[in-house]
Design a protein around this motif. Structure first.
Motif, PDB file in Angstrom:
ATOM      1  N   PHE A   1      -7.561 -58.338  12.171  1.00 25.37           N
ATOM      2  CA  PHE A   1      -7.907 -57.854  10.830  1.00 25.37           C
ATOM      3  C   PHE A   1      -8.173 -56.538  10.557  1.00 25.37           C
ATOM      4  CE2 PHE A   1      -8.904 -62.428  11.373  1.00 25.37           C
ATOM      5  CZ  PHE A   1      -8.485 -63.095  10.118  1.00 25.37           C
ATOM      6  N   ASP A   2      -7.943 -55.705   9.443  1.00 26.34           N
ATOM      7  CA  ASP A   2      -8.313 -54.505   9.267  1.00 26.34           C
ATOM      8  C   ASP A   2      -9.302 -54.311   8.898  1.00 26.34           C
ATOM      9  OD1 ASP A   2      -5.087 -53.232   8.127  1.00 26.34           O
ATOM     10  OD2 ASP A   2      -5.746 -53.585   9.997  1.00 26.34           O
ATOM     11  N   THR A   3     -10.339 -53.402   9.341  1.00 19.78           N
ATOM     12  CA  THR A   3     -11.633 -52.991   8.942  1.00 19.78           C
ATOM     13  C   THR A   3     -11.619 -51.517   8.530  1.00 19.78           C
ATOM     14  OG1 THR A   3     -12.395 -52.876  11.212  1.00 19.78           O
ATOM     15  CG2 THR A   3     -12.690 -55.024  10.047  1.00 19.78           C
ATOM     16  N   ILE A   4     -12.742 -50.991   8.245  1.00 17.80           N
ATOM     17  CA  ILE A   4     -12.813 -49.393   7.896  1.00 17.80           C
ATOM     18  C   ILE A   4     -13.359 -48.652   8.897  1.00 17.80           C
ATOM     19  CG2 ILE A   4     -12.892 -50.381   5.688  1.00 17.80           C
ATOM     20  CD1 ILE A   4     -16.175 -49.410   5.876  1.00 17.80           C
ATOM     21  N   GLY A   5     -13.518 -47.425   8.793  1.00 18.21           N
ATOM     22  CA  GLY A   5     -14.055 -46.295   9.335  1.00 18.21           C
ATOM     23  C   GLY A   5     -14.311 -45.101   8.446  1.00 18.21           C
ATOM     24  N   LEU A   6     -15.125 -44.175   8.991  1.00 21.76           N
ATOM     25  CA  LEU A   6     -15.076 -42.756   8.523  1.00 21.76           C
ATOM     26  C   LEU A   6     -14.936 -41.735   9.514  1.00 21.76           C
ATOM     27  CD1 LEU A   6     -18.265 -43.711   6.207  1.00 21.76           C
ATOM     28  CD2 LEU A   6     -16.074 -43.071   5.233  1.00 21.76           C
ATOM     29  N   PHE A   7     -14.459 -40.709   9.017  1.00 19.43           N
ATOM     30  CA  PHE A   7     -14.596 -39.400   9.800  1.00 19.43           C
ATOM     31  C   PHE A   7     -15.177 -38.501   9.457  1.00 19.43           C
ATOM     32  CE2 PHE A   7     -12.271 -35.519  10.692  1.00 19.43           C
ATOM     33  CZ  PHE A   7     -12.129 -35.297  11.994  1.00 19.43           C
ATOM     34  N   GLU A   8     -16.097 -38.052  10.386  1.00 24.14           N
ATOM     35  CA  GLU A   8     -16.919 -36.907   9.886  1.00 24.14           C
ATOM     36  C   GLU A   8     -16.458 -35.354  10.138  1.00 24.14           C
ATOM     37  OE1 GLU A   8     -21.517 -35.614  11.142  1.00 24.14           O
ATOM     38  OE2 GLU A   8     -20.527 -37.517  11.821  1.00 24.14           O
ATOM     39  N   PRO A   9     -15.839 -34.753   9.365  1.00 28.32           N
ATOM     40  CA  PRO A   9     -14.887 -33.470   9.808  1.00 28.32           C
ATOM     41  C   PRO A   9     -16.106 -32.388  10.426  1.00 28.32           C
ATOM     42  CG  PRO A   9     -14.563 -34.167   7.369  1.00 28.32           C
ATOM     43  CD  PRO A   9     -15.606 -34.856   7.933  1.00 28.32           C
ATOM     44  N   LEU A  10     -17.315 -32.157  10.046  1.00 29.53           N
ATOM     45  CA  LEU A  10     -17.937 -31.017  10.457  1.00 29.53           C
ATOM     46  C   LEU A  10     -18.249 -31.275  12.015  1.00 29.53           C
ATOM     47  CD1 LEU A  10     -20.755 -30.394   7.464  1.00 29.53           C
ATOM     48  CD2 LEU A  10     -18.625 -29.001   8.162  1.00 29.53           C
ATOM     49  N   ALA A  11     -18.067 -32.600  12.410  1.00 27.06           N
ATOM     50  CA  ALA A  11     -18.389 -32.786  14.001  1.00 27.06           C
ATOM     51  C   ALA A  11     -17.052 -33.671  14.740  1.00 27.06           C
ATOM     52  CB  ALA A  11     -19.515 -33.778  14.129  1.00 27.06           C
TER      53      ALA A  11
END
Length: 206
Positions: free
Chosen positions: A63-73
Protein backbone atom coordinates in the motif's frame (compact mmCIF):
# COMPACT_ATOMS: atom_id res chain seq x y z
CA UNK A 1 -7.94 24.46 -0.80
CA UNK A 2 -4.26 24.37 0.00
CA UNK A 3 -3.87 20.59 0.11
CA UNK A 4 -1.86 17.76 -1.35
CA UNK A 5 -4.32 15.67 -3.34
CA UNK A 6 -3.71 12.14 -4.63
CA UNK A 7 -6.24 10.62 -7.03
CA UNK A 8 -6.52 6.90 -7.71
CA UNK A 9 -3.81 4.81 -6.10
CA UNK A 10 -1.68 7.60 -4.63
CA UNK A 11 1.21 8.56 -6.87
CA UNK A 12 3.69 11.40 -6.75
CA UNK A 13 2.71 14.48 -8.70
CA UNK A 14 4.98 17.33 -9.82
CA UNK A 15 6.97 18.13 -6.68
CA UNK A 16 8.42 21.33 -8.13
CA UNK A 17 4.91 22.80 -8.26
CA UNK A 18 4.27 22.15 -4.56
CA UNK A 19 6.55 24.78 -3.01
CA UNK A 20 3.74 27.17 -2.18
CA UNK A 21 1.16 24.77 -0.77
CA UNK A 22 0.14 24.10 2.83
CA UNK A 23 1.76 20.71 3.26
CA UNK A 24 -0.16 19.80 6.42
CA UNK A 25 -3.33 18.40 4.80
CA UNK A 26 -3.43 15.33 2.57
CA UNK A 27 -6.56 14.16 0.74
CA UNK A 28 -6.55 10.62 -0.71
CA UNK A 29 -9.01 9.00 -3.13
CA UNK A 30 -8.98 5.21 -3.58
CA UNK A 31 -10.71 5.25 -6.96
CA UNK A 32 -10.25 7.25 -10.17
CA UNK A 33 -13.60 8.97 -9.76
CA UNK A 34 -15.07 12.23 -8.47
CA UNK A 35 -16.34 12.53 -4.93
CA UNK A 36 -15.11 13.04 -1.40
CA UNK A 37 -11.67 11.85 -0.30
CA UNK A 38 -11.44 8.48 1.44
CA UNK A 39 -8.77 9.78 3.83
CA UNK A 40 -8.13 13.33 5.02
CA UNK A 41 -5.45 13.91 7.64
CA UNK A 42 -2.80 16.34 8.82
CA UNK A 43 0.91 15.61 8.57
CA UNK A 44 3.87 17.99 8.71
CA UNK A 45 4.22 21.68 9.46
CA UNK A 46 1.49 24.17 8.63
CA UNK A 47 1.77 27.23 6.45
CA UNK A 48 4.09 27.61 3.49
CA UNK A 49 6.97 25.61 4.95
CA UNK A 50 8.27 24.67 1.49
CA UNK A 51 8.27 20.93 2.22
CA UNK A 52 7.59 18.71 -0.81
CA UNK A 53 5.19 15.71 -0.90
CA UNK A 54 6.17 12.13 -1.71
CA UNK A 55 4.20 8.91 -2.19
CA UNK A 56 5.48 5.35 -1.94
CA UNK A 57 5.20 1.91 -0.38
CA UNK A 58 7.97 2.47 2.17
CA UNK A 59 7.46 -0.72 4.23
CA UNK A 60 6.65 -3.16 1.39
CA UNK A 61 3.12 -3.94 2.61
CA UNK A 62 1.54 -3.40 -0.82
CA UNK A 63 0.00 0.00 0.00
CA UNK A 64 1.25 3.45 -0.92
CA UNK A 65 1.45 6.02 1.85
CA UNK A 66 2.89 9.50 2.05
CA UNK A 67 6.01 11.39 3.00
CA UNK A 68 7.47 14.87 3.04
CA UNK A 69 10.87 16.19 1.98
CA UNK A 70 12.38 19.06 3.97
CA UNK A 71 14.67 20.92 1.49
CA UNK A 72 16.51 23.10 4.01
CA UNK A 73 17.87 19.98 5.74
CA UNK A 74 17.52 17.46 2.86
CA UNK A 75 15.52 15.39 5.36
CA UNK A 76 12.83 12.81 4.53
CA UNK A 77 9.76 12.32 6.77
CA UNK A 78 7.97 9.10 5.71
CA UNK A 79 4.70 7.61 7.01
CA UNK A 80 3.69 3.94 6.77
CA UNK A 81 -0.01 4.69 7.37
CA UNK A 82 -2.47 7.20 5.93
CA UNK A 83 -2.57 9.17 9.16
CA UNK A 84 -1.03 12.13 10.90
CA UNK A 85 1.39 12.14 13.81
CA UNK A 86 5.12 11.58 13.90
CA UNK A 87 7.02 10.20 10.91
CA UNK A 88 7.76 6.45 10.93
CA UNK A 89 11.03 7.01 9.09
CA UNK A 90 13.19 10.11 9.44
CA UNK A 91 16.58 10.48 7.74
CA UNK A 92 18.82 12.82 5.77
CA UNK A 93 19.95 12.12 2.20
CA UNK A 94 21.75 14.64 0.04
CA UNK A 95 22.97 18.17 0.69
CA UNK A 96 20.84 20.73 2.49
CA UNK A 97 19.41 23.68 0.53
CA UNK A 98 20.80 22.31 -2.74
CA UNK A 99 17.70 22.95 -4.83
CA UNK A 100 17.54 19.25 -5.71
CA UNK A 101 14.08 17.66 -6.03
CA UNK A 102 12.98 14.47 -4.20
CA UNK A 103 11.94 11.30 -6.05
CA UNK A 104 10.45 7.97 -5.01
CA UNK A 105 10.30 4.58 -6.72
CA UNK A 106 11.11 0.88 -6.61
CA UNK A 107 14.56 1.13 -8.19
CA UNK A 108 15.61 -2.51 -7.64
CA UNK A 109 12.28 -4.34 -8.13
CA UNK A 110 12.11 -5.66 -4.55
CA UNK A 111 8.55 -4.41 -4.03
CA UNK A 112 9.43 -1.55 -1.66
CA UNK A 113 9.80 2.07 -2.69
CA UNK A 114 12.86 4.07 -1.72
CA UNK A 115 13.90 7.63 -2.44
CA UNK A 116 16.13 9.64 -4.71
CA UNK A 117 17.11 13.16 -5.68
CA UNK A 118 17.14 15.02 -9.00
CA UNK A 119 19.67 17.79 -9.65
CA UNK A 120 18.05 20.25 -12.09
CA UNK A 121 21.36 21.98 -12.84
CA UNK A 122 22.93 18.84 -14.34
CA UNK A 123 19.77 16.74 -14.94
CA UNK A 124 21.39 14.02 -12.80
CA UNK A 125 19.39 11.38 -10.93
CA UNK A 126 20.74 10.15 -7.57
CA UNK A 127 18.73 7.05 -6.58
CA UNK A 128 18.99 5.23 -3.26
CA UNK A 129 18.11 1.60 -2.51
CA UNK A 130 19.36 0.53 0.92
CA UNK A 131 22.74 2.17 1.44
CA UNK A 132 23.43 5.55 3.04
CA UNK A 133 24.55 6.98 -0.29
CA UNK A 134 23.22 6.96 -3.84
CA UNK A 135 23.41 3.48 -5.41
CA UNK A 136 22.48 4.64 -8.91
CA UNK A 137 23.73 7.93 -10.38
CA UNK A 138 23.34 9.03 -14.00
CA UNK A 139 22.46 12.10 -16.07
CA UNK A 140 19.51 12.13 -18.44
CA UNK A 141 18.30 15.14 -20.37
CA UNK A 142 19.56 18.73 -20.53
CA UNK A 143 20.61 20.64 -17.43
CA UNK A 144 18.85 23.83 -16.28
CA UNK A 145 15.99 23.10 -18.68
CA UNK A 146 13.07 23.54 -16.29
CA UNK A 147 11.89 20.03 -17.17
CA UNK A 148 10.07 18.02 -14.49
CA UNK A 149 11.51 14.67 -13.33
CA UNK A 150 9.15 11.65 -13.46
CA UNK A 151 9.32 8.04 -12.24
CA UNK A 152 7.15 5.06 -13.17
CA UNK A 153 6.62 1.39 -14.22
CA UNK A 154 6.61 -1.84 -12.21
CA UNK A 155 10.40 -1.55 -12.00
CA UNK A 156 10.58 2.21 -11.68
CA UNK A 157 12.82 4.08 -14.06
CA UNK A 158 12.80 7.79 -14.85
CA UNK A 159 11.56 10.37 -17.29
CA UNK A 160 11.40 14.10 -17.88
CA UNK A 161 8.48 16.36 -18.81
CA UNK A 162 9.14 19.36 -21.04
CA UNK A 163 6.31 21.87 -20.43
CA UNK A 164 7.28 24.10 -23.36
CA UNK A 165 6.08 21.46 -25.85
CA UNK A 166 4.19 19.14 -23.43
CA UNK A 167 6.56 16.26 -24.20
CA UNK A 168 7.28 13.23 -22.02
CA UNK A 169 10.83 11.87 -22.42
CA UNK A 170 10.75 8.39 -20.84
CA UNK A 171 13.78 6.19 -20.16
CA UNK A 172 13.55 2.42 -19.62
CA UNK A 173 17.04 2.09 -18.15
CA UNK A 174 19.13 3.87 -15.52
CA UNK A 175 21.22 5.57 -18.17
CA UNK A 176 21.65 8.74 -20.15
CA UNK A 177 21.38 9.08 -23.89
CA UNK A 178 18.25 9.30 -26.01
CA UNK A 179 14.86 8.66 -24.45
CA UNK A 180 13.36 5.19 -24.88
CA UNK A 181 9.98 6.82 -25.56
CA UNK A 182 8.96 10.33 -26.57
CA UNK A 183 5.27 11.15 -26.11
CA UNK A 184 3.52 14.45 -26.81
CA UNK A 185 0.34 14.84 -24.78
CA UNK A 186 -1.63 17.93 -23.80
CA UNK A 187 -1.23 21.63 -24.52
CA UNK A 188 2.16 23.34 -24.37
CA UNK A 189 3.05 26.17 -21.98
CA UNK A 190 -0.20 25.98 -20.00
CA UNK A 191 1.25 25.34 -16.55
CA UNK A 192 -0.30 21.87 -16.38
CA UNK A 193 1.13 19.36 -13.90
CA UNK A 194 2.26 15.91 -15.15
CA UNK A 195 1.03 12.79 -13.33
CA UNK A 196 2.38 9.24 -13.27
CA UNK A 197 0.49 6.10 -12.23
CA UNK A 198 -0.71 2.60 -13.03
CA UNK A 199 -4.18 3.67 -14.19
CA UNK A 200 -5.29 0.28 -15.59
CA UNK A 201 -3.77 -2.13 -13.05
CA UNK A 202 -1.25 -3.63 -15.49
CA UNK A 203 1.77 -2.69 -13.32
CA UNK A 204 3.10 -0.28 -15.89
CA UNK A 205 3.17 3.45 -15.33
CA UNK A 206 1.63 5.96 -17.71
Amino acid sequence: MDAVEFKGEPVLLNRSKMHGCDTRQASVLKAVAPGAADHVFTFGPGGNAGWLPLVGDWDDDGFDTIGLFEPLASRYHLKNTLSGGAADELFVFGSASSGWLPLSGDWNANGADTIGLFDPATSAFHLKTHSRRADIVFAFGPGNSGWTPLTGDGIDTVGLYDPTVSAFHLQNAFAGGSASSLIFFGPANQGWTPLVGDWNGLSSGA
